[in-house]
Design a protein around this motif. Structure first.
Motif, PDB file in Angstrom:
ATOM      1  N   UNK A   1      10.010   6.835  -2.172  1.00 55.20           N
ATOM      2  CA  UNK A   1       8.615   6.808  -1.747  1.00 55.20           C
ATOM      3  C   UNK A   1       8.471   7.489  -0.391  1.00 55.20           C
ATOM      4  N   UNK A   2       7.244   7.728  -0.001  1.00 60.95           N
ATOM      5  CA  UNK A   2       6.943   8.346   1.297  1.00 60.95           C
ATOM      6  C   UNK A   2       6.025   7.398   2.059  1.00 60.95           C
ATOM      7  N   UNK A   3       6.387   7.120   3.307  1.00 62.88           N
ATOM      8  CA  UNK A   3       5.597   6.215   4.139  1.00 62.88           C
ATOM      9  C   UNK A   3       5.578   6.763   5.556  1.00 62.88           C
ATOM     10  N   UNK A   4       4.387   6.887   6.115  1.00 58.53           N
ATOM     11  CA  UNK A   4       4.210   7.378   7.486  1.00 58.53           C
ATOM     12  C   UNK A   4       4.886   8.735   7.701  1.00 58.53           C
ATOM     13  N   UNK A   5       4.810   9.593   6.696  1.00 61.52           N
ATOM     14  CA  UNK A   5       5.369  10.940   6.807  1.00 61.52           C
ATOM     15  C   UNK A   5       6.876  11.019   6.675  1.00 61.52           C
ATOM     16  N   UNK A   6       7.507   9.932   6.305  1.00 65.64           N
ATOM     17  CA  UNK A   6       8.970   9.892   6.172  1.00 65.64           C
ATOM     18  C   UNK A   6       9.331   9.624   4.719  1.00 65.64           C
ATOM     19  N   UNK A   7      10.312  10.374   4.208  1.00 70.15           N
ATOM     20  CA  UNK A   7      10.823  10.139   2.856  1.00 70.15           C
ATOM     21  C   UNK A   7      11.807   8.979   2.900  1.00 70.15           C
TER      22      UNK A   7
ATOM     23  N   UNK B   1       0.810  -1.229   0.000  1.00 69.34           N
ATOM     24  CA  UNK B   1       0.000   0.000   0.000  1.00 69.34           C
ATOM     25  C   UNK B   1       0.841   1.275   0.000  1.00 69.34           C
ATOM     26  N   UNK B   2       2.005   1.215  -0.643  1.00 71.10           N
ATOM     27  CA  UNK B   2       2.889   2.372  -0.732  1.00 71.10           C
ATOM     28  C   UNK B   2       3.087   2.717  -2.201  1.00 71.10           C
ATOM     29  N   UNK B   3       2.889   3.983  -2.514  1.00 67.86           N
ATOM     30  CA  UNK B   3       3.014   4.443  -3.895  1.00 67.86           C
ATOM     31  C   UNK B   3       4.455   4.852  -4.190  1.00 67.86           C
ATOM     32  N   UNK B   4       4.960   4.408  -5.319  1.00 64.20           N
ATOM     33  CA  UNK B   4       6.295   4.791  -5.763  1.00 64.20           C
ATOM     34  C   UNK B   4       6.223   6.217  -6.300  1.00 64.20           C
ATOM     35  N   UNK B   5       7.015   7.115  -5.717  1.00 64.53           N
ATOM     36  CA  UNK B   5       7.033   8.496  -6.197  1.00 64.53           C
ATOM     37  C   UNK B   5       7.930   8.639  -7.421  1.00 64.53           C
ATOM     38  N   UNK B   6       9.092   7.997  -7.381  1.00 60.70           N
ATOM     39  CA  UNK B   6       9.998   8.015  -8.525  1.00 60.70           C
ATOM     40  C   UNK B   6      11.004   6.885  -8.355  1.00 60.70           C
ATOM     41  N   UNK B   7      11.757   6.627  -9.409  1.00 63.77           N
ATOM     42  CA  UNK B   7      12.788   5.609  -9.346  1.00 63.77           C
ATOM     43  C   UNK B   7      13.851   5.917 -10.401  1.00 63.77           C
ATOM     44  N   UNK B   8      15.022   5.336 -10.196  1.00 63.58           N
ATOM     45  CA  UNK B   8      16.080   5.425 -11.194  1.00 63.58           C
ATOM     46  C   UNK B   8      16.912   4.155 -11.113  1.00 63.58           C
TER      47      UNK B   8
ATOM     48  N   UNK C   1      16.927  -0.170   2.692  1.00 62.32           N
ATOM     49  CA  UNK C   1      16.035   0.989   2.635  1.00 62.32           C
ATOM     50  C   UNK C   1      16.527   2.021   3.640  1.00 62.32           C
ATOM     51  N   UNK C   2      16.418   3.283   3.260  1.00 59.81           N
ATOM     52  CA  UNK C   2      16.822   4.385   4.132  1.00 59.81           C
ATOM     53  C   UNK C   2      15.660   5.364   4.242  1.00 59.81           C
ATOM     54  N   UNK C   3      15.392   5.796   5.458  1.00 61.72           N
ATOM     55  CA  UNK C   3      14.380   6.813   5.675  1.00 61.72           C
ATOM     56  C   UNK C   3      15.026   8.062   6.247  1.00 61.72           C
ATOM     57  N   UNK C   4      14.503   9.206   5.891  1.00 63.27           N
ATOM     58  CA  UNK C   4      15.039  10.473   6.391  1.00 63.27           C
ATOM     59  C   UNK C   4      13.930  11.248   7.090  1.00 63.27           C
ATOM     60  N   UNK C   5      14.180  11.615   8.323  1.00 61.87           N
ATOM     61  CA  UNK C   5      13.197  12.396   9.064  1.00 61.87           C
ATOM     62  C   UNK C   5      13.704  13.825   9.208  1.00 61.87           C
TER      63      UNK C   5
END
Length: 122
Positions: free
Chosen positions: A82-88, A35-42, A102-106
């Motif tokens: 992608x963005x999940x739970x308010x985190x990029x 249930x997570x939308x891909x915003x972009x990819x490369x 996977x890396x998340x940035x807050x």
């Protein structure tokens, strides 16, 4: 002459944009991040001058050759943003769909965490 040049440019842009994420990578992403939308990819063959080594060689192409790919310009890794739970987030997958990392940035820490850090280091 100008119209021929313009048409050629439009076709190239269309072909580049028509490239799609490999199905194995897409399925693996969906399984790991439902249930997570891909915003972009490369992929790792997106030109990046910073990826060149000290001798000006493209390490991604050399890596592809070592892996036995027919065309060293075939992508071997895919980075999905992608963005999940308010985190990029960004995640890395191999061509066969293998998840790597996977890396998340807050942007900021919760107040409770900041207070605990300040208290511990005062």
């Amino acid at each position: 002459m100008k119209s021929t040049f313009l048409i050629t440019i439009l076709l190239l842009v269309t072909l580049v944009n028509a490239q799609s994420l490999p199905e194995a990578v897409k399925k693996s992403f969906e399984a790991r991040f439902p249930n997570t939308e891909i915003e972009s990819w490369k992929d790792n063959n997106t030109y990046d001058p910073a990826a060149l080594d000290e001798n000006g060689r493209d390490s991604a192409s050399e890596d592809a050759q070592k892996r036995g790919l027919k065309d060293p310009d075939d992508p071997t890794e895919f980075y999905i943003y992608f963005r999940k739970d308010g985190i990029d987030w960004y995640s890395k997958f191999l061509l066969d769909g293998t998840f790597v990392i996977a890396h998340g940035a807050i942007d900021s820490l919760p107040k409770k965490v900041l207070n605990a850090i300040n208290k511990a280091f005062d």
